[in-house]
Write an enzyme that holds these catalytic residues in place. Structure first.
Site, mmCIF file in Angstrom:
data_model
loop_
_atom_site.group_PDB
_atom_site.id
_atom_site.type_symbol
_atom_site.label_atom_id
_atom_site.label_comp_id
_atom_site.label_asym_id
_atom_site.label_seq_id
_atom_site.Cartn_x
_atom_site.Cartn_y
_atom_site.Cartn_z
ATOM 1 C CG ASP A 132 0.273 20.227 -78.374
ATOM 2 O OD1 ASP A 132 -0.733 19.550 -78.626
ATOM 3 O OD2 ASP A 132 0.916 20.849 -79.240
ATOM 4 C CD GLU A 145 -0.620 13.934 -82.827
ATOM 5 O OE1 GLU A 145 0.281 14.194 -83.650
ATOM 6 O OE2 GLU A 145 -1.706 14.543 -82.831
HETATM 7 O O1 FUB Z 1 0.756 20.997 -81.710
HETATM 8 C C1 FUB Z 1 1.216 20.323 -82.843
HETATM 9 C C2 FUB Z 1 0.893 18.872 -82.764
HETATM 10 O O2 FUB Z 1 -0.519 18.696 -82.676
HETATM 11 C C3 FUB Z 1 1.406 18.169 -81.535
HETATM 12 O O3 FUB Z 1 2.783 17.916 -81.577
HETATM 13 C C4 FUB Z 1 0.539 16.979 -81.546
HETATM 14 O O4 FUB Z 1 0.567 16.213 -80.394
HETATM 15 C C5 FUB Z 1 -0.808 17.592 -81.830
HETATM 16 O O5 FUB Z 1 -1.432 18.069 -80.667
#
Ligand code: FUB
Length: 367
Positions: free
Chosen positions: A56, A266
């Protein structure tokens, strides 16, 4: 589709589509064998950080250098589920580099869960900003009731250490904060993530603990949207009501929940190019990084296309930054852990805007 996909299936589903098309059966099975033997063969870039697992990546230019604010993946031994419990991260490390290909400095632990007064568990994807001599780290974390909120911490240095505020940002919820400062100096916080990120549980404005684990009951309604709010002058609170980040199709209609190839899941990011606002994000269960363009930081944004085809691993998450006249995309895959969903590694490659403003699609594994 469920997060609990068999590992081999994940790898096969992640095979770039151009490998599977345009060849006869025999060729195809040979290529599949190669992919199975070494799914990372042909990766266009190598892991930037190899001593710990990182994911991320939010990248920014501070003090003339590139700084990376990633998640710090660990193996907590928690089985995979739709809540994302296996992403059980406990702290953040910050990294910097002067040039792509040059050494990457690990500045050590910048913030840990135990130093966050309101914190429960799971420090997910962070981002950072600078204003009036202070650096701000924005982070998603479940509170003591297991509800994701967004916190903020400050430092005098881009590499930390960061000191967390006593409470999360009032009115914040869900995950994946991404902060964008416009050319007029206004700063906006984009956030949200469905499924494990709990966005679908805030549909009525308050948290519904018994709400759905996914968005899968929402196929014919407008898709759940990312959220945005301008930050106040202290950068620690919202200066306005949280708004929806609406993404329209080519006919000007909001994308629907069933449009899994294009709807928001997301990993929000915002960059500005030639006066236009580019909102990019992950499609989650279809594993793409995609983008939409608008005329203001609030949108609405019109869906434009795919920035990056699926990487190996379930999640995909990126940031886009201009450094020394070149546009870069930081992203992650699972090369170091050989495909383990929750043990990822940060990578970087170039990003090209075409003359018409569209972004050239990146194939993360060329053959
Ligand atoms: O790293 C945990 C979660 O996985 C992140 O918040 C999301 O965007 C995904 O990459």
């Amino acid at each position: 589709m469920n997060r609990l996909m068999n590992r081999e299936l994940i790898l096969l589903l992640s095979v770039p589509l151009f490998l599977l098309g345009g060849c006869n059966g025999q060729q195809k099975s040979k290529e599949m064998e190669t992919v199975k033997a070494d799914p990372f063969k042909g990766a266009i870039s190598k892991p930037l950080i190899t001593k710990i697992y990182t994911a991320d990546p939010s990248a920014h230019v501070f003090e003339g250098k590139l700084y990376i604010y990633p998640s710090h993946d660990i193996d907590a031994g928690i089985p995979e589920n739709d809540n994302g419990d296996h992403f059980a991260m406990k702290d953040y490390h910050i990294f910097s580099l002067d040039s792509i290909g040059g050494p990457v400095t690990d500045h050590g632990v910048a913030l840990t869960v135990k130093d966050i007064p309101w914190g429960g568990r799971q420090l997910w994807a962070p981002d950072a900003a600078f204003k009036n001599g202070t650096y701000y780290l924005y982070f998603p974390l479940k509170d003591k009731k297991d509800v994701f909120k967004i916190g903020v911490a400050t430092s005098i240095s881009p590499s930390g250490p960061f000191a967390a505020e006593k409470e999360p940002i009032k009115g914040s919820f869900s995950i994946d904060p991404a902060v964008f400062t416009d050319t007029d100096g206004s700063t906006y916080l984009y956030f949200g993530g469905i499924w494990g990120g709990q966005l679908q549980r805030w549909n009525k404005g308050v948290y519904d603990a018994n709400g759905s684990k996914t968005d899968l009951k929402n196929d014919t309604a407008p898709a759940l949207t990312a959220k945005v709010a301008k930050l106040g002058p202290d950068m620690k609170q919202f200066a306005e009501q949280v708004k929806d980040v609406v993404i329209l199709d080519e006919k000007g209609k909001p994308l629907l929940g069933g449009d899994h190839d294009r709807r928001f899941f997301e990993g929000s990011w915002m960059h500005k190019y030639n006066g236009k606002y580019y909102f990019s994000y992950s499609t989650g269960d279809t594993h793409k990084l995609v983008y939409a363009i608008g005329d203001t930081p609030y949108g609405p944004f019109t869906y434009k296309g795919v920035i990056m085809l699926p990487v190996m691993g379930w999640t995909t998450h990126h940031s886009i930054v201009e450094y020394k006249g070149k546009w870069l995309i930081f992203y992650h895959d699972t090369e170091l852990s050989k495909g383990k969903t929750h043990l990822r590694n940060v990578k970087v490659t170039g990003l090209e805007h075409e003359a018409d403003g569209t972004i050239k699609t990146i194939h993360p594994y060329q053959q």
